[in-house]
Design an enzyme around this catalytic site. Structure first.
Site, short mmCIF file in Angstrom:
data_model
loop_
_atom_site.label_atom_id
_atom_site.label_comp_id
_atom_site.label_asym_id
_atom_site.label_seq_id
_atom_site.Cartn_x
_atom_site.Cartn_y
_atom_site.Cartn_z
N ASP A 251 0.82 -1.21 0.00
CA ASP A 251 0.00 0.00 0.00
C ASP A 251 0.85 1.26 0.00
O ASP A 251 0.30 2.36 -0.07
CB ASP A 251 -0.94 0.00 1.21
CG ASP A 251 -2.30 0.57 0.88
OD1 ASP A 251 -2.74 0.40 -0.28
OD2 ASP A 251 -2.92 1.18 1.76
N ASP B 36 -11.33 -4.70 11.82
CA ASP B 36 -11.54 -6.12 12.09
C ASP B 36 -12.80 -6.34 12.94
O ASP B 36 -13.59 -7.25 12.66
CB ASP B 36 -10.32 -6.73 12.77
CG ASP B 36 -9.77 -5.85 13.89
OD1 ASP B 36 -10.40 -4.80 14.17
OD2 ASP B 36 -8.74 -6.19 14.49
#
Length: 984
Positions: free
Chosen positions: A302, A682
């Site tokens: 990224d 998450d």
């Protein structure tokens, strides 16, 4: 009442068959365990005549007059097999209005992407018309859930489990341990109620403010304890049978039938996340004990760093030597850095004479590999003014990390380079998604969603395993462990993910900052596994791809009425009457998503015109984006690349799905994929799946599946906890707050909801905790106290409360196997984190919501010092250290002031002093690891010595001054007589 859908045999996967009277064949009349006649005959021949589920004996006459039919000759009662992986789809959606299309849907290359599916539907429908003349499209697919598809796990009799082909079993905690544990919990709750009754009815008038503050804090602590304790009400253990998995799906002479798995590895900054650590993670994946054609590893860069790309090139080259070496000698772990650093007898269980020679050669190759990697890192320390240039002379596309195109490079793989022995290697893919100014990229969650789309286009494995770049595979059979649940025909269809516990390397033995999180992973998560499954913790998790796409489980439970005890909310009809406009809008968005996601297996209930509307690409594009190839891949429950796709165009399509504008006006990050809205994506992602009715599984193999690194430095650890706590505050302030989100569906169990509420409200405990830790110092400095003079009854209440707290901890340690040291470290860091990181997270969360002030977090460094645990002693000053430092100082000053006051007032003051001193030492003992980290390495002088030296020196100084031994004692009688003789 038997439902119209035919159940399948739990052993072989075929239909169980019917009797001549049309009823389904039932072997056990106690529990109706699904098993066909052929498997039952085999059990009888082997001498096993007890039920595989309940352990009761079978009826000897059960095999008489039974007519069994296979999947090729289905019963006239059965419409389709709803719970087999081959034919099952996602739950049917009834769509009222959808857009229509006048022409056949073609992709940009002219391929009719829906033609093969429409033809198969026509063939299937023509066959069903012959077999089922009375079938109608009015049948409700939600009429009844088959017993074998219930979300609750089936706990098998141990004797029966050993005699069957089940892939996993649930092992409950022994009654002797769990019953006493529950009794103590109820006893503690009762004592708490009596304790608060006493505290509220006996105020301290002389210190009313302090008393009121303490009561409020104690009530919040009790509420927090209830949220944490009751989700641990039904902990369970699980056992897997990998050998049975191999026997069922890897038969000799046949191609492996194990499901394919796509691995995701995420990295951002290679200077903070060293490429050597990422390389070890990738190598451990490529060397898995799993069919090579079933494994694909996707590495997300990224940060678009050329260093990450070049290091992956070196890693792919070294994998050609490393992978065959691991598989030849079955070494563990298969990350070279950690394998060669093991201080064990590496010759144990090795019988091949060539092992020593090849190991030495491999270690030498790995040292050379490390040198090449270190050279790349050294080269990347200083960026050239003109930017990086690749070996062919072209400029590196990612020189501007915030403005660059998408990049994909495929290494190894089925048609790529082979290993040194000529064998195929798993596919390795480098991915860097496109980034442009003005677009929201959503950090890690956005990168994971980009990997979901790329992998769907290139390999489309039905399961996904994501790992952080510093978490390597420690157990080469970890994926097989997960497949024992996900491919289990009994419980696998409703499992959205299998979560493994996190284990760490490089932590000091004392684990002073509770980096291992043993209490959370070995106690809390096992408790959740007995409800609806563990929460997703961000790494070491195997997902079902269909669950990430927003589908509901095939056997989702029906909506229950208000009177049902298992429902956590009121019935939908009454709920709608009280919904506010925002809730109505959310429901409309969910219905819009449901309209785009339907069950292909149930489309036979519609005519050709209705099907043409349902497969309209417009509805899919609103959900999944503008990619025909990706949309078709989402309809393939068992994975695989669609046959209609031209292989030469896959890379171009993969580049398209990682473009920065692909997710605009879609449901990515809202209802499908990793969910946006919090830096702890998450928790949100797992929460959304559980709200849809999925359950998760907690897998704890004897050999840890994955291991990673943790920040052992105090400042880094606090910043890590700050990030987690801020994410929880963001969820609390968002529309996904577990206090109300998903209540109308009724699919999230109330204990599971309680656990999710606990994950978002725990940062707010910092406010009463800071106040409570300040009270001892105030009491010592002012001479007041928060508790009045205790009566005998009050003393019994306080004693009973302390005993119940101790008993709860002891019994929890007993069934979980956690050590008392781990429990104490967890308790200490709960206070340390609560008065520092959690406190800052609450304020930053509200500032972000009210003022829009965002907080940027630096990636926690994964490097290690040359000295073992050298980083542990580094003191990095940060504002997070101010509150706990202040609490330590004022409590130590309060202790000194308390002793001074007692010495001045005399004997009567020592009794109340001990209560205040105990209160203050409770704070100091919990903050002791913080004080130890704050002082760093003190020339090998234990911190406790320094602490006690300061305290004792202060106390004895006061005593010394009070006694004043150097002033000679005079006779006061003689002195008074002398004074009388003096004429004043």
């Amino acid at each position: 009442m038997m439902e119209s859908k035919s159940p399948v045999c739990n052993t072989c996967g075929e239909e169980i068959g019917v009797k001549p009277n049309g009823e389904f064949f039932v072997a056990c009349h106690e529990c109706s365990f699904p098993i066909c006649k052929a498997c039952l005959e085999y059990e009888f021949k082997e001498g096993r005549r007890i039920c595989l589920r309940c352990g009761n004996p079978y009826d000897e006459n059960v095999l008489d007059d039974v007519e069994t039919k296979t999947s090729k000759h289905q019963s006239t009662i059965a419409t389709h097999i709803s719970n087999t992986p081959q034919d099952s789809g996602i739950h049917a959606r009834h769509v009222s209005t959808v857009s229509t299309i006048d022409s056949e849907l073609n992709d940009e290359y002219g391929n009719p992407i829906w033609k093969n599916r429409v033809d198969s539907w026509k063939d299937k429908k023509s066959k069903k018309k012959k077999k089922h003349p009375k079938a109608t499209k009015d049948e409700d697919p939600d009429a009844q859930v088959p017993p074998q598809q219930h979300m609750e796990d089936i706990s098998l009799n141990p004797e029966a489990a050993s005699a069957t082909d089940v892939l996993s079993v649930v092992i409950p905690i022994p009654r002797t341990k769990i019953t006493s544990y529950r009794i103590v919990i109820i006893m503690r709750l009762t004592i708490l109620a009596l304790f608060f009754h006493y505290r509220i009815t006996h105020p301290v008038d002389s210190a009313y403010g302090l008393w009121l503050t303490s009561v409020i804090c104690e009530i919040w602590f009790a509420f927090s304890w209830v949220l944490d304790q009751f989700p641990k009400w039904s902990p369970i253990n699980r056992e897997t049978y990998i050998d049975r998995l191999s026997a069922r799906f890897e038969r000799e002479g046949e191609q492996s039938q194990l499901a394919a798995v796509d691995f995701f590895v995420s990295t951002v900054d290679p200077l903070k996340e060293p490429p050597l650590i990422t390389a070890n993670t990738v190598l451990s994946i490529l060397a898995l004990d799993y069919p090579v054609d079933k494994v694909s590893c996707y590495v997300s860069d990224d940060g678009a760093a050329m260093l990450s790309f070049e290091s992956l090139v070196e890693t792919a080259d070294f994998a050609r030597k490393w992978v065959p070496f691991c598989k030849k000698y079955s070494i563990e772990p298969r990350a070279p850095e950690f394998y060669f650093s093991l201080k064990i007898d590496y010759l144990r269980d090795k019988v091949q004479p060539s092992f020593v020679k090849e190991r030495r050669a491999m270690k030498r190759d790995y040292e050379e590999f490390k040198i090449r990697m270190n050279a790349l890192v050294a080269k990347a320390q200083k960026t050239p003014e003109e930017g990086w240039t690749m070996q062919d002379g072209t400029s590196w596309p990612g020189n501007n990390t915030r403005d660059h195109p998408g990049m994909i490079q495929v290494f190894l793989g089925y048609s790529g380079a082979r290993d040194v022995e000529g064998n195929e290697l798993p596919r390795l893919v480098y991915v860097s998604r496109e980034k442009r100014p003005g677009y929201q990229h959503h950090k890690k969650a956005g990168a994971e969603n980009a990997l979901v789309r790329v992998s769907a286009v290139l390999t489309n494995a039905p399961f996904i395993l994501n790992l952080d770049c510093d978490h390597y595979v420690n157990n080469s059979k970890a994926v097989r462990e997960a497949m024992c649940f996900l491919m289990d025909p009994v419980v696998g269809q409703d499992v959205c993910y299998v979560q493994f516990p996190q284990r760490f390397d490089g932590i000091d033995k004392s684990d002073r900052y509770a980096n291992r999180n043993i209490v959370f992973f070995d106690v809390n998560m096992r408790g959740l596994d007995g409800i609806q499954g563990p929460v997703y913790v961000g790494t070491g998790c195997v997902f079902r791809r269909q669950a990430l796409y927003g589908y509901s489980p095939p056997s989702k439970p029906k909506m229950l009425p208000q009177s049902s005890s298992s429902s956590c909310c009121c019935c939908p009809s009454k709920k709608k009457q009280t919904q506010d406009p925002s809730e109505i809008y959310k429901d409309a968005k969910r219905e819009e998503l449901d309209a785009a996601i339907f069950n292909l297996g149930d489309l036979d209930n519609y005519d050709e015109y209705e099907r043409s509307m349902l497969i309209s690409q417009t509805s899919f594009e609103k959900t999944f984006g503008l990619s025909a190839v990706f949309i078709e891949s989402t309809l393939m429950e068992n994975g695989g690349v669609p046959d209609s796709v031209n292989p030469s165009t896959l890379i171009k399509e993969a580049i398209h799905v990682i473009s920065c504008g692909y997710e605009e006006k879609t449901e990515w990050g809202k209802e499908i994929g990793w969910i946006y809205g919090s830096i702890t994506e998450d928790i949100l992602t797992g929460f959304k799946m559980h709200c849809r009715g999925w359950r998760s599984i907690y897998c704890m193999p004897l050999r840890p599946a994955f291991k990673g690194s943790a920040p052992i430095n105090l400042s880094d650890r606090l910043h890590q906890v700050l990030r987690w706590a801020l994410g929880s505050v963001e969820i609390f302030l968002s529309r996904h707050c577990p206090l109300w989100y998903g209540c109308s569906g009724g699919r999230l169990k109330w204990l599971q909801r309680m656990a999710y509420i606990n994950t978002i409200v725990y940062p707010f405990t910092s406010l009463p905790l800071v106040a409570y830790c300040t009270l001892p110092a105030i009491c010592l400095l002012t001479g007041k106290f928060i508790i009045p003079t205790l009566s005998n009854l009050a003393s019994m209440l306080f004693l009973g409360l302390f005993i119940s707290i101790i008993l709860t901890s002891v019994l929890e340690l007993r069934w979980s196997g956690v050590s008392i040291e781990d429990l104490w470290r967890n308790e200490q860091f709960w206070v340390i984190g609560g008065v520092s990181a959690h406190l800052f997270a609450v304020f930053q969360g509200f500032l972000k919501m009210l003022a829009g002030l965002d907080t940027n977090f630096t990636v926690t460094s994964k490097t290690a010092e040359d000295l073992e645990f050298g980083e542990l002693y580094i003191v990095k000053w940060t504002t997070l250290l101010i509150p706990p430092t202040s609490l330590l100082i004022i409590n130590l000053v309060g202790v000194v002031a308390g002793f001074s006051d007692a010495l001045n007032k005399g004997y009567e003051a020592w009794g109340p002093l001990f209560g205040k001193i105990f209160f203050a030492f409770w704070v100091v003992l919990h903050l002791y690891p913080f004080l130890k980290g704050l002082m760093g390495r003190q020339n090998r002088t234990p911190t406790i010595v320094i602490l006690w030296s300061i305290l004792l020196a202060s106390v004895f100084s006061l005593v010394w001054v009070r006694i004043n031994p150097f002033v000679s004692k005079t006779d006061t009688t003689a002195l008074s007589q002398n004074c009388l003789l003096i004429d004043c």
